[in-house]
Enzyme design. Structure first.
Site, PDB file in Angstrom:
ATOM      1  N   ARG A 166     -24.097  26.022  -0.125  1.00 46.15           N
ATOM      2  CA  ARG A 166     -23.792  24.593  -0.311  1.00 46.15           C
ATOM      3  C   ARG A 166     -22.442  24.404  -1.007  1.00 46.15           C
ATOM      4  O   ARG A 166     -21.924  25.330  -1.646  1.00 46.15           O
ATOM      5  CB  ARG A 166     -24.909  23.886  -1.083  1.00 46.15           C
ATOM      6  CG  ARG A 166     -25.156  24.368  -2.484  1.00 46.15           C
ATOM      7  CD  ARG A 166     -26.191  23.477  -3.180  1.00 46.15           C
ATOM      8  NE  ARG A 166     -26.815  24.156  -4.301  1.00 46.15           N
ATOM      9  CZ  ARG A 166     -27.560  23.530  -5.206  1.00 46.15           C
ATOM     10  NH1 ARG A 166     -27.766  22.229  -5.138  1.00 46.15           N
ATOM     11  NH2 ARG A 166     -28.115  24.210  -6.198  1.00 46.15           N
ATOM     12  N   ARG A 201     -31.760  32.659 -15.360  1.00 46.61           N
ATOM     13  CA  ARG A 201     -31.017  31.491 -15.879  1.00 46.61           C
ATOM     14  C   ARG A 201     -31.795  30.820 -17.006  1.00 46.61           C
ATOM     15  O   ARG A 201     -31.212  30.314 -17.965  1.00 46.61           O
ATOM     16  CB  ARG A 201     -30.750  30.506 -14.734  1.00 46.61           C
ATOM     17  CG  ARG A 201     -29.714  31.058 -13.758  1.00 46.61           C
ATOM     18  CD  ARG A 201     -29.449  30.097 -12.623  1.00 46.61           C
ATOM     19  NE  ARG A 201     -28.387  30.611 -11.764  1.00 46.61           N
ATOM     20  CZ  ARG A 201     -28.277  30.345 -10.472  1.00 46.61           C
ATOM     21  NH1 ARG A 201     -29.163  29.550  -9.877  1.00 46.61           N
ATOM     22  NH2 ARG A 201     -27.283  30.838  -9.768  1.00 46.61           N
ATOM     23  N   ALA A 213     -22.415  39.710   4.801  1.00 35.95           N
ATOM     24  CA  ALA A 213     -21.572  40.496   3.885  1.00 35.95           C
ATOM     25  C   ALA A 213     -20.694  39.559   3.073  1.00 35.95           C
ATOM     26  O   ALA A 213     -19.620  39.927   2.606  1.00 35.95           O
ATOM     27  CB  ALA A 213     -20.724  41.480   4.671  1.00 35.95           C
ATOM     28  N   GLY A 214     -21.167  38.325   2.902  1.00 39.50           N
ATOM     29  CA  GLY A 214     -20.417  37.338   2.122  1.00 39.50           C
ATOM     30  C   GLY A 214     -20.605  37.582   0.633  1.00 39.50           C
ATOM     31  O   GLY A 214     -20.868  38.712   0.188  1.00 39.50           O
ATOM     32  N   ALA A 215     -20.486  36.511  -0.146  1.00 43.02           N
ATOM     33  CA  ALA A 215     -20.498  36.634  -1.605  1.00 43.02           C
ATOM     34  C   ALA A 215     -21.797  37.274  -2.106  1.00 43.02           C
ATOM     35  O   ALA A 215     -21.772  38.271  -2.847  1.00 43.02           O
ATOM     36  CB  ALA A 215     -20.306  35.244  -2.219  1.00 43.02           C
ATOM     37  N   HIS A 243     -37.555  26.788  -5.151  1.00 42.94           N
ATOM     38  CA  HIS A 243     -36.176  27.081  -5.569  1.00 42.94           C
ATOM     39  C   HIS A 243     -35.295  25.890  -5.173  1.00 42.94           C
ATOM     40  O   HIS A 243     -34.533  25.937  -4.221  1.00 42.94           O
ATOM     41  CB  HIS A 243     -35.710  28.378  -4.898  1.00 42.94           C
ATOM     42  CG  HIS A 243     -34.322  28.784  -5.270  1.00 42.94           C
ATOM     43  ND1 HIS A 243     -33.936  29.095  -6.551  1.00 42.94           N
ATOM     44  CD2 HIS A 243     -33.207  28.924  -4.506  1.00 42.94           C
ATOM     45  CE1 HIS A 243     -32.660  29.400  -6.564  1.00 42.94           C
ATOM     46  NE2 HIS A 243     -32.184  29.305  -5.337  1.00 42.94           N
ATOM     47  N   ASP A 266     -33.858  32.274 -11.029  1.00 38.14           N
ATOM     48  CA  ASP A 266     -34.100  31.098 -11.873  1.00 38.14           C
ATOM     49  C   ASP A 266     -34.611  31.523 -13.253  1.00 38.14           C
ATOM     50  O   ASP A 266     -34.267  30.911 -14.276  1.00 38.14           O
ATOM     51  CB  ASP A 266     -35.111  30.156 -11.192  1.00 38.14           C
ATOM     52  CG  ASP A 266     -34.634  29.721  -9.814  1.00 38.14           C
ATOM     53  OD1 ASP A 266     -33.405  29.667  -9.620  1.00 38.14           O
ATOM     54  OD2 ASP A 266     -35.473  29.458  -8.935  1.00 38.14           O
ATOM     55  N   ARG A 295     -29.681  22.194  -1.612  1.00 38.46           N
ATOM     56  CA  ARG A 295     -29.951  23.367  -0.771  1.00 38.46           C
ATOM     57  C   ARG A 295     -30.628  22.939   0.534  1.00 38.46           C
ATOM     58  O   ARG A 295     -30.414  23.537   1.585  1.00 38.46           O
ATOM     59  CB  ARG A 295     -30.858  24.349  -1.517  1.00 38.46           C
ATOM     60  CG  ARG A 295     -30.243  24.941  -2.786  1.00 38.46           C
ATOM     61  CD  ARG A 295     -31.285  25.786  -3.496  1.00 38.46           C
ATOM     62  NE  ARG A 295     -30.818  26.395  -4.731  1.00 38.46           N
ATOM     63  CZ  ARG A 295     -30.882  25.815  -5.928  1.00 38.46           C
ATOM     64  NH1 ARG A 295     -31.358  24.587  -6.051  1.00 38.46           N
ATOM     65  NH2 ARG A 295     -30.471  26.460  -7.006  1.00 38.46           N
TER      66      ARG A 295
HETATM   67  N1  LIG Z   1     -32.175  32.319  -2.892  1.00 38.35           N
HETATM   68  C1  LIG Z   1     -31.214  32.306  -3.814  1.00 38.35           C
HETATM   69  O1  LIG Z   1     -31.486  32.403  -5.015  1.00 38.35           O
HETATM   70  C2  LIG Z   1     -29.776  32.198  -3.403  1.00 38.35           C
HETATM   71  C3  LIG Z   1     -28.746  32.476  -4.305  1.00 38.35           C
HETATM   72  C4  LIG Z   1     -27.418  32.374  -3.876  1.00 38.35           C
HETATM   73  C5  LIG Z   1     -27.136  32.011  -2.563  1.00 38.35           C
HETATM   74  N2  LIG Z   1     -28.154  31.751  -1.717  1.00 38.35           N
HETATM   75  C6  LIG Z   1     -27.914  31.427  -0.308  1.00 38.35           C
HETATM   76  O2  LIG Z   1     -27.468  32.624   0.345  1.00 38.35           O
HETATM   77  C7  LIG Z   1     -26.688  32.260   1.495  1.00 38.35           C
HETATM   78  C8  LIG Z   1     -25.372  33.036   1.476  1.00 38.35           C
HETATM   79  O3  LIG Z   1     -24.555  32.609   0.410  1.00 38.35           O
HETATM   80  P1  LIG Z   1     -23.099  33.253   0.207  1.00 38.35           P
HETATM   81  O4  LIG Z   1     -22.524  32.643  -1.004  1.00 38.35           O
HETATM   82  O5  LIG Z   1     -23.193  34.738   0.322  1.00 38.35           O
HETATM   83  O6  LIG Z   1     -22.342  32.683   1.505  1.00 38.35           O
HETATM   84  P2  LIG Z   1     -21.067  33.329   2.233  1.00 38.35           P
HETATM   85  O7  LIG Z   1     -20.517  32.279   3.121  1.00 38.35           O
HETATM   86  O8  LIG Z   1     -20.186  33.963   1.236  1.00 38.35           O
HETATM   87  O9  LIG Z   1     -21.698  34.495   3.115  1.00 38.35           O
HETATM   88  C9  LIG Z   1     -22.553  34.266   4.191  1.00 38.35           C
HETATM   89  C10 LIG Z   1     -22.222  35.294   5.262  1.00 38.35           C
HETATM   90  O10 LIG Z   1     -23.184  35.167   6.321  1.00 38.35           O
HETATM   91  C11 LIG Z   1     -22.492  35.503   7.505  1.00 38.35           C
HETATM   92  N3  LIG Z   1     -23.238  35.042   8.661  1.00 38.35           N
HETATM   93  C12 LIG Z   1     -23.379  33.776   9.137  1.00 38.35           C
HETATM   94  N4  LIG Z   1     -24.147  33.779  10.232  1.00 38.35           N
HETATM   95  C13 LIG Z   1     -24.519  35.060  10.450  1.00 38.35           C
HETATM   96  C14 LIG Z   1     -25.323  35.687  11.419  1.00 38.35           C
HETATM   97  N5  LIG Z   1     -25.920  35.003  12.407  1.00 38.35           N
HETATM   98  N6  LIG Z   1     -25.480  37.023  11.348  1.00 38.35           N
HETATM   99  C15 LIG Z   1     -24.890  37.735  10.381  1.00 38.35           C
HETATM  100  N7  LIG Z   1     -24.111  37.203   9.423  1.00 38.35           N
HETATM  101  C16 LIG Z   1     -23.934  35.875   9.468  1.00 38.35           C
HETATM  102  C17 LIG Z   1     -21.135  34.843   7.345  1.00 38.35           C
HETATM  103  O11 LIG Z   1     -20.171  35.387   8.243  1.00 38.35           O
HETATM  104  C18 LIG Z   1     -20.841  35.120   5.890  1.00 38.35           C
HETATM  105  O12 LIG Z   1     -20.074  36.296   5.714  1.00 38.35           O
HETATM  106  C19 LIG Z   1     -26.530  30.731   1.399  1.00 38.35           C
HETATM  107  O13 LIG Z   1     -27.461  30.111   2.262  1.00 38.35           O
HETATM  108  C20 LIG Z   1     -26.833  30.415  -0.047  1.00 38.35           C
HETATM  109  O14 LIG Z   1     -27.283  29.107  -0.215  1.00 38.35           O
HETATM  110  C21 LIG Z   1     -29.466  31.831  -2.106  1.00 38.35           C
HETATM  111  O1  LIG Z   2     -27.360  26.888  -5.827  1.00 38.89           O
HETATM  112  C1  LIG Z   2     -27.295  27.342  -4.686  1.00 38.89           C
HETATM  113  O2  LIG Z   2     -27.120  26.627  -3.706  1.00 38.89           O
HETATM  114  C2  LIG Z   2     -27.369  28.820  -4.453  1.00 38.89           C
HETATM  115  C3  LIG Z   2     -28.554  29.469  -5.066  1.00 38.89           C
HETATM  116  O3  LIG Z   2     -29.755  28.943  -4.575  1.00 38.89           O
HETATM  117  C4  LIG Z   2     -28.503  29.486  -6.566  1.00 38.89           C
HETATM  118  O4  LIG Z   2     -29.459  29.058  -7.193  1.00 38.89           O
HETATM  119  O5  LIG Z   2     -27.488  29.965  -7.112  1.00 38.89           O
END
Ligand SMILES: NC(=O)c1ccc[n+]([C@@H]2O[C@H](COP(=O)([O-])OP(=O)(O)OC[C@H]3O[C@@H](n4cnc5c(N)ncnc54)[C@H](O)[C@@H]3O)[C@@H](O)[C@H]2O)c1
Ligand SMILES: O=C(O)C[C@H](O)C(=O)O
Length: 308
Positions: free
Chosen positions: A82, A151, A8-10, A175, A148, A88
């Site tokens: 990150r 973007r 439930a993060g960002a 990615h 991507d 990543r």
């Molecule tokens: N694939 C993509 O295009 C893409 C894009 C953006 C972010 N991401 C990835 O998504 C992930 C999350 O990013 P974010 O900015 O939301 O991070 P964040 O820190 O805001 O949120 C992550 C959440 O995961 C929770 N969490 C951790 N371990 C857990 C578990 N075992 N069970 C349940 N919840 C758990 C944390 O408490 C936190 O609230 C990162 O790995 C980031 O690199 C990927």
């Molecule tokens: O850049 C990152 O680490 C998060 C995500 O994969 C993105 O592309 O925004």
């Protein structure tokens, strides 16, 4: 239509918000390991319902997977993001354990679900879900290419000084900062190839800016991005939930397509009620083929770090 979003993060909260605003799902369950966090995010989001005009019911739970039972679609965003200067791939040590246990708990309660993997390094995390669960390949989808490509279109519109709605383009490949393959040979402005309007140098700049799109935002924000990632995930969820048969580049297990096998990497797919309904083979230029091959080598190198 029940959708569970783990983390439930960002990104997870942004994704839940966009799904709700689009108003196609009856229920979104947000789950996080941090006590009370998902409950708080869900309550805040529900207080947007009358303001934004949606009826989707959002509930938050702390690590109780019984509440996710019978989800049609599950999105995995749990894990660490990150920081500036990191790749990543450096997240694999912590995120692999999280993605493995989360996917297993989700499937225990929703054996028929479709899983969308978001946590990074996304292609390797998608491969991990394949290797450690018994879900068929059409029900495991990695989200990266949709973001991507958004973007890429942003950068193309900037270079063309055109509205984004005039522009079309797609990014395939891994990615990662070096692995993305923006398909400049296919990109168009109102069906005219963008190479008609942009010099090779300018197109190269667009390509490079696209590839480091995530790193650029991470440097500005101090953590990685969430609005466009959340919107991209909601687009995939909607295509599946509404059986739209839309084409998105997604990370999927390849078995010979594009001359590649035994890895998950971004290629164009058709998304509908069964998840990935088709992998679409499109012609690539020689340079794009070479780049795709190099990208696959990079993903395989990261996959090699998994303890399977
Ligand atoms: N694939 C993509 O295009 C893409 C894009 C953006 C972010 N991401 C990835 O998504 C992930 C999350 O990013 P974010 O900015 O939301 O991070 P964040 O820190 O805001 O949120 C992550 C959440 O995961 C929770 N969490 C951790 N371990 C857990 C578990 N075992 N069970 C349940 N919840 C758990 C944390 O408490 C936190 O609230 C990162 O790995 C980031 O690199 C990927
Ligand atoms: O850049 C990152 O680490 C998060 C995500 O994969 C993105 O592309 O925004």
């Amino acid at each position: 239509m029940k959708v569970t979003v783990v983390g439930a993060g960002a990104v997870g909260a942004s994704c839940a918000e966009y799904i709700a605003i689009k108003n196609f799902a009856s229920e979104v369950v947000l789950l996080d390991i941090k006590e009370g966090y998902a409950e708080g995010k869900a309550m805040d989001l529900m207080q947007c319902a009358s303001l934004n005009g949606f009826d989707t019911k959002i509930t938050g739970i702390t690590n109780d997977y019984s509440k996710t039972a019978n989800s049609d679609i599950c999105v995995i965003t749990s894990g660490i993001p990150r920081k500036p200067g990191m790749t990543r791939e450096e997240l694999i040590g912590i995120n692999a354990g999280i993605v493995k246990s989360v996917s297993s708990s989700l499937i225990e309660h929703s054996p028929n679900t479709i899983i969308i993997v978001v946590s990074n390094p996304m292609d390797t995390m998608t491969y991990l879900v394949h290797k450690t669960t018994n879900l068929p390949k059409n029900r495991i989808i990695g989200m990266g290419g949709a973001l991507d490509s958004a973007r890429f279109k942003y950068r193309l519109a900037e270079a063309l000084e055109a509205p984004i709605s005039d522009v079309d383009g797609m990014v395939i490949g891994g990615h990662s900062d070096t692995g993305m393959v923006p398909l400049t040979s296919h990109a168009t402005r109102n069906s005219v190839k963008v190479s008609e309007f942009l010099s090779d140098d300018r197109l190269n700049q667009v390509k490079e800016d696209t590839k480091v799109g995530g790193a650029t935002l991470t440097k500005l924000l101090g953590t990685s991005a969430w609005y466009a990632p959340g919107a991209a995930v909601s687009g995939l969820v909607q295509a599946i939930a509404c059986d739209q048969k839309k084409m998105f580049p997604c990370s999927t297990l390849l078995e010979g397509e594009y001359g590649l096998s035994d890895l998950c990497i971004g290629v164009p797919v058709i998304l509908g009620k069964n998840g990935i309904e088709k992998i679409v083979d499109i012609p690539l230029s020689d340079a794009e083929k070479t780049h795709m091959q190099q990208s696959a080598e990079g993903v395989k190198k990261t996959n090699g770090l998994l303890e399977l």
